[in-house]
Design an enzyme around this catalytic site. Structure first.
Site, PDB file in Angstrom:
ATOM      1  N   PHE A   1     -36.138 -29.848  40.192  1.00 61.28           N
ATOM      2  CA  PHE A   1     -36.066 -29.451  39.509  1.00 61.28           C
ATOM      3  C   PHE A   1     -37.005 -28.601  39.028  1.00 61.28           C
ATOM      4  CE2 PHE A   1     -33.828 -27.406  35.243  1.00 61.28           C
ATOM      5  CZ  PHE A   1     -32.907 -27.840  36.348  1.00 61.28           C
TER       6      PHE A   1
ATOM      7  N   GLU B   1     -34.036 -35.327  40.918  1.00 67.62           N
ATOM      8  CA  GLU B   1     -33.898 -34.178  41.658  1.00 67.62           C
ATOM      9  C   GLU B   1     -35.200 -33.751  40.595  1.00 67.62           C
ATOM     10  OE1 GLU B   1     -31.537 -33.318  38.228  1.00 67.62           O
ATOM     11  OE2 GLU B   1     -30.675 -31.572  38.895  1.00 67.62           O
TER      12      GLU B   1
ATOM     13  N   CYS C   1     -29.210 -26.766  39.070  1.00 63.03           N
ATOM     14  CA  CYS C   1     -28.132 -27.979  39.455  1.00 63.03           C
ATOM     15  C   CYS C   1     -28.419 -28.110  40.423  1.00 63.03           C
ATOM     16  CB  CYS C   1     -26.996 -27.949  38.155  1.00 63.03           C
ATOM     17  SG  CYS C   1     -25.886 -27.022  38.078  1.00 63.03           S
TER      18      CYS C   1
ATOM     19  N   GLU D   1     -21.209 -31.674  32.159  1.00 62.39           N
ATOM     20  CA  GLU D   1     -22.482 -31.683  33.530  1.00 62.39           C
ATOM     21  C   GLU D   1     -23.729 -31.685  33.801  1.00 62.39           C
ATOM     22  OE1 GLU D   1     -19.420 -29.794  35.609  1.00 62.39           O
ATOM     23  OE2 GLU D   1     -18.502 -30.904  33.857  1.00 62.39           O
ATOM     24  N   LEU D   2     -23.677 -32.354  35.229  1.00 62.64           N
ATOM     25  CA  LEU D   2     -24.782 -32.837  34.689  1.00 62.64           C
ATOM     26  C   LEU D   2     -25.620 -32.241  36.584  1.00 62.64           C
ATOM     27  CD1 LEU D   2     -24.370 -37.295  33.538  1.00 62.64           C
ATOM     28  CD2 LEU D   2     -24.940 -34.653  32.197  1.00 62.64           C
ATOM     29  N   GLY D   3     -27.026 -33.376  36.960  1.00 62.14           N
ATOM     30  CA  GLY D   3     -27.872 -33.318  37.794  1.00 62.14           C
ATOM     31  C   GLY D   3     -27.490 -33.491  39.479  1.00 62.14           C
TER      32      GLY D   3
HETATM   33  N1  LIG Z   1     -24.454 -29.436  35.825  1.00 64.51           N
HETATM   34  C1  LIG Z   1     -24.409 -28.460  35.902  1.00 64.51           C
HETATM   35  O1  LIG Z   1     -23.552 -27.404  35.287  1.00 64.51           O
HETATM   36  C2  LIG Z   1     -25.657 -28.312  34.909  1.00 64.51           C
HETATM   37  C3  LIG Z   1     -26.787 -28.999  34.940  1.00 64.51           C
HETATM   38  N2  LIG Z   1     -28.266 -28.992  34.599  1.00 64.51           N
HETATM   39  C4  LIG Z   1     -29.060 -29.991  34.492  1.00 64.51           C
HETATM   40  O2  LIG Z   1     -30.144 -30.762  33.368  1.00 64.51           O
HETATM   41  C5  LIG Z   1     -30.875 -30.686  33.627  1.00 64.51           C
HETATM   42  C6  LIG Z   1     -32.277 -29.747  33.248  1.00 64.51           C
HETATM   43  O3  LIG Z   1     -32.296 -29.440  31.957  1.00 64.51           O
HETATM   44  P1  LIG Z   1     -32.704 -30.020  30.592  1.00 64.51           P
HETATM   45  O4  LIG Z   1     -32.127 -29.033  29.718  1.00 64.51           O
HETATM   46  O5  LIG Z   1     -33.932 -30.589  31.078  1.00 64.51           O
HETATM   47  O6  LIG Z   1     -31.818 -31.232  30.291  1.00 64.51           O
HETATM   48  P2  LIG Z   1     -31.641 -32.561  29.124  1.00 64.51           P
HETATM   49  O7  LIG Z   1     -30.089 -33.262  29.003  1.00 64.51           O
HETATM   50  O8  LIG Z   1     -32.716 -32.854  28.635  1.00 64.51           O
HETATM   51  O9  LIG Z   1     -31.181 -30.832  27.209  1.00 64.51           O
HETATM   52  C7  LIG Z   1     -30.086 -30.229  27.524  1.00 64.51           C
HETATM   53  C8  LIG Z   1     -29.299 -30.154  26.168  1.00 64.51           C
HETATM   54  O10 LIG Z   1     -28.970 -31.424  25.646  1.00 64.51           O
HETATM   55  C9  LIG Z   1     -30.029 -31.340  24.699  1.00 64.51           C
HETATM   56  N3  LIG Z   1     -30.161 -32.827  24.430  1.00 64.51           N
HETATM   57  C10 LIG Z   1     -31.648 -33.940  24.271  1.00 64.51           C
HETATM   58  N4  LIG Z   1     -31.453 -34.651  24.302  1.00 64.51           N
HETATM   59  C11 LIG Z   1     -30.252 -34.765  22.743  1.00 64.51           C
HETATM   60  C12 LIG Z   1     -29.355 -35.936  22.490  1.00 64.51           C
HETATM   61  N5  LIG Z   1     -29.984 -37.483  22.674  1.00 64.51           N
HETATM   62  N6  LIG Z   1     -28.096 -35.760  22.181  1.00 64.51           N
HETATM   63  C13 LIG Z   1     -27.603 -34.726  22.549  1.00 64.51           C
HETATM   64  N7  LIG Z   1     -28.051 -33.932  22.937  1.00 64.51           N
HETATM   65  C14 LIG Z   1     -29.717 -33.992  23.597  1.00 64.51           C
HETATM   66  C15 LIG Z   1     -31.437 -30.228  25.053  1.00 64.51           C
HETATM   67  O11 LIG Z   1     -31.780 -30.173  23.189  1.00 64.51           O
HETATM   68  C16 LIG Z   1     -30.591 -28.892  25.250  1.00 64.51           C
HETATM   69  O12 LIG Z   1     -29.371 -28.199  24.575  1.00 64.51           O
HETATM   70  C17 LIG Z   1     -31.022 -30.901  34.599  1.00 64.51           C
HETATM   71  O13 LIG Z   1     -30.506 -32.316  35.337  1.00 64.51           O
HETATM   72  C18 LIG Z   1     -29.982 -30.110  36.025  1.00 64.51           C
HETATM   73  O14 LIG Z   1     -29.173 -30.506  37.162  1.00 64.51           O
HETATM   74  C19 LIG Z   1     -28.622 -27.951  34.524  1.00 64.51           C
HETATM   75  C20 LIG Z   1     -27.591 -26.907  34.341  1.00 64.51           C
HETATM   76  C21 LIG Z   1     -26.537 -27.087  34.381  1.00 64.51           C
HETATM   77  O1  LIG Z   2     -27.455 -25.353  36.716  1.00 63.55           O
HETATM   78  C1  LIG Z   2     -26.918 -25.268  37.254  1.00 63.55           C
HETATM   79  C2  LIG Z   2     -25.589 -23.534  37.125  1.00 63.55           C
HETATM   80  C3  LIG Z   2     -27.169 -22.384  36.727  1.00 63.55           C
HETATM   81  C4  LIG Z   2     -26.466 -21.218  37.799  1.00 63.55           C
HETATM   82  C5  LIG Z   2     -24.717 -21.198  37.308  1.00 63.55           C
HETATM   83  S1  LIG Z   2     -23.917 -19.310  37.317  1.00 63.55           S
HETATM   84  O2  LIG Z   2     -24.425 -19.235  39.114  1.00 63.55           O
HETATM   85  O3  LIG Z   2     -24.881 -19.007  36.891  1.00 63.55           O
HETATM   86  O4  LIG Z   2     -22.694 -19.920  37.145  1.00 63.55           O
HETATM   87  C6  LIG Z   2     -24.298 -22.828  37.160  1.00 63.55           C
HETATM   88  C7  LIG Z   2     -24.862 -23.182  37.127  1.00 63.55           C
END
Ligand SMILES: NC(=O)C1=CN([C@@H]2O[C@H](COP(=O)(O)OP(=O)(O)OC[C@H]3O[C@@H](n4cnc5c(N)ncnc54)[C@H](O)[C@@H]3O)[C@@H](O)[C@H]2O)C=CC1
Ligand SMILES: O=Cc1ccc(S(=O)(=O)O)cc1
Length: 491
Positions: free
Chosen positions: A388, A386, A292, A258-260
């Protein structure tokens, strides 16, 4: 140690450098302060797991899983219901903790706890559902397709909505008979991990079934490559998601990514401008744009672009920014200096590339002013990446076809929205958008625990979380045949 004075039931002292292993007995390889973004002061200390710590936690989860899967469904359901009740009972304390640890406003913390209650209640229904089919077969043979748990599920979650984005995997995975190893972000270990651990500890989850260890890439990768973990549920950035997808492929395991988002909010020329401006402001600036599904691209018909811009600039100038937990502001701080610097560079580069800074673009400490950029186009950083962070990127268009073409310039997005008084026209545009979620007459930040959440392209790998997706994600098919007696074979 500056443990926040308002933490009572959650008992922050017990996670001072330890993992949750069913109790709080395992000291992790390293520890560090968790810094409150609004004040720069330490809230508590968290352990930071090494690869060896992760290895040991997986062993504990693996040992506990079979007995948990064999626990009667109604008993698993009862634990999930107790967890829901505990989230409800400790609502105010947990909402404030989340606001302080994530830099969010109080209503954002309340939203996470409210959704946690519903997630646990919905998960409680899963063990009690029939999960299989009796298949057509030859006479004398019973043929059954049934869903069975994967075993140990690894959950890796981000900093922004840590409670929900951890729990939306943890709760259904547990309910369906898996053990879970949860690795939250080290910046938000309590909201993304220890609150969940504390709730399930008190709800009576058998020791070992849930392991919680904050950590960085070393611990995360140890989880992803371990052969005792057949499924990984990852929520985070596309870059890290790609790495995890590669590792999961190499180690032949299921992975949910579940990404960006590249999220388009399209405003047609017949829109109510005041209502549209307020929807855009919320979609782009809520939780400082660190969502996200944030409305990071606002595609507006040229005929109303000036009117929308003026309203947004007015809001940007007046919305208060500061300590989210004070109850006095609309926007809190960004999570840390690294995230702020990245976002600030995206804004500045986009201006260098020809966009106009209409409002914001400055910050005090980690508090970034709500920002409005106009004249944004494909090829500019804030359009292509993105951001953010709290930015409205205003992109103008002259026809529905042009709006669709602009929106679909990315490889697909998580969420899209169209605002118009003409619902038929808005739906016709929505049909043509390459997005996982489409909202007509709303902005893009929308989620219910009952909907499958996910998107194509940089949004993820085609998996989804929530609602009807949960049984698909957290169980696998197993085929059974039963004959009354062994048949005769010709060999
Ligand atoms: N699709 C969705 O539901 C969501 C997507 N996001 C996306 O996440 C991003 C922002 O969150 P960030 O914390 O900056 O993401 P990130 O990818 O830097 O970190 C996410 C998690 O992965 C871990 N991590 C980092 N490197 C790793 C590796 N090599 N192997 C395993 N785990 C690793 C981190 O410690 C953290 O727990 C944005 O791109 C956003 O769009 C954020 C929330 C919800
Ligand atoms: O960043 C992604 C994201 C943030 C909030 C929620 S929720 O509304 O709390 O379910 C879902 C995805």
């Amino acid at each position: 140690m500056g443990v926040a004075e308002h933490i009572n039931w959650a008992d922050a002292a017990c996670w001072n450098g330890t993992a949750f292993d069913g109790g709080w007995n395992t000291r992790l390889a390293a520890s560090q302060d968790v810094v409150e973004p609004a004040t720069g002061q330490p809230l508590w200390r968290t352990g930071v797991a090494s690869g060896a710590d992760m290895n040991a936690a997986i062993g504990r989860a693996h040992a506990a899983q079979a007995a948990w899967a064999a626990t009667p469904p109604r008993d698993r359901a009862a634990i999930l219901l107790k967890a829901a009740a505990l989230f409800e009972q400790h609502f105010d304390e947990l909402a404030l903790m989340i606001a302080r640890e994530t830099g969010g406003i109080i209503p954002k913390g309340q939203h996470e706890v409210r959704e946690a209650v519903v997630l646990c209640r919905l998960a409680a229904a899963l063990p009690m559902q029939a999960q299989g089919q009796v298949l057509p077969s030859t006479p004398g043979r019973l043929s059954i397709a049934r869903r069975v748990p994967h075993g140990v599920v690894g959950v890796i979650s981000p900093f922004n909505f840590p409670l929900i984005l951890s729990l939306r995997s943890v709760a259904p995975a547990l309910a369906l008979g898996n053990a879970v190893v949860l690795k939250p972000d080290v910046r938000t270990p309590a909201s993304g991990g220890f609150i969940i651990a504390r709730v399930f500890q008190e709800a009576g989850l058998p020791a070992g079934v849930l392991q919680v260890l904050p950590g960085n890439a070393e611990a995360g990768e140890a989880l992803v490559v371990d052969p005792r973990v057949p499924m990984i549920a990852f929520t985070g950035s596309p870059g890290v998601g790609r790495r995890i997808g590669e590792l999961a492929g190499k180690h032949l395991k299921k992975v949910s990514l579940e990404l960006g988002g590249a999220n388009n909010l399209i405003v047609l020329e017949d829109a109510d401008l005041d209502a549209a401006a307020s929807a855009v402001a919320f979609g782009a600036w809520f939780h400082q744009g660190q969502i996200c599904m944030a409305s990071n691209r606002v595609l507006v018909h040229a005929a109303i672009a000036e009117g929308l811009k003026a309203r947004l600039v007015g809001k940007a100038t007046h919305l208060p920014v500061g300590d989210g937990a004070s109850g006095q502001v609309a926007l809190g701080p960004m999570i840390d200096q690294k995230q702020l610097s990245h976002f600030d560079a995206v804004v500045k580069d986009t201006v260098k590339q020809g966009a106009t800074l209409e409002a914001g673009g400055t910050h005090e400490g980690l508090c970034y002013k709500p920002t409005v950029l106009s004249g944004v186009k494909p090829g500019m950083r804030s359009f292509d990446e993105e951001p953010f962070g709290p930015v409205v990127n205003l992109v103008t268009f002259g026809s529905d076809d042009e709006a669709v073409a602009l929106a679909n310039t990315s490889q697909g997005g998580l969420a899209a929205a169209v605002i118009s008084r003409d619902v038929g026209r808005a739906m016709a545009i929505g049909e043509r958008l390459n997005a996982g979620m489409v909202h007509i007459n709303d902005q893009t930040v929308n989620d219910d625990c009952t909907n499958p959440f996910g998107g194509p392209g940089l949004g993820g790998n085609g998996s989804a979380v929530g609602g009807p997706a949960d049984i698909d994600e957290y169980t696998r098919w197993q085929w059974w045949t039963v004959k009354a007696a062994l048949p005769q074979y010709p060999f």
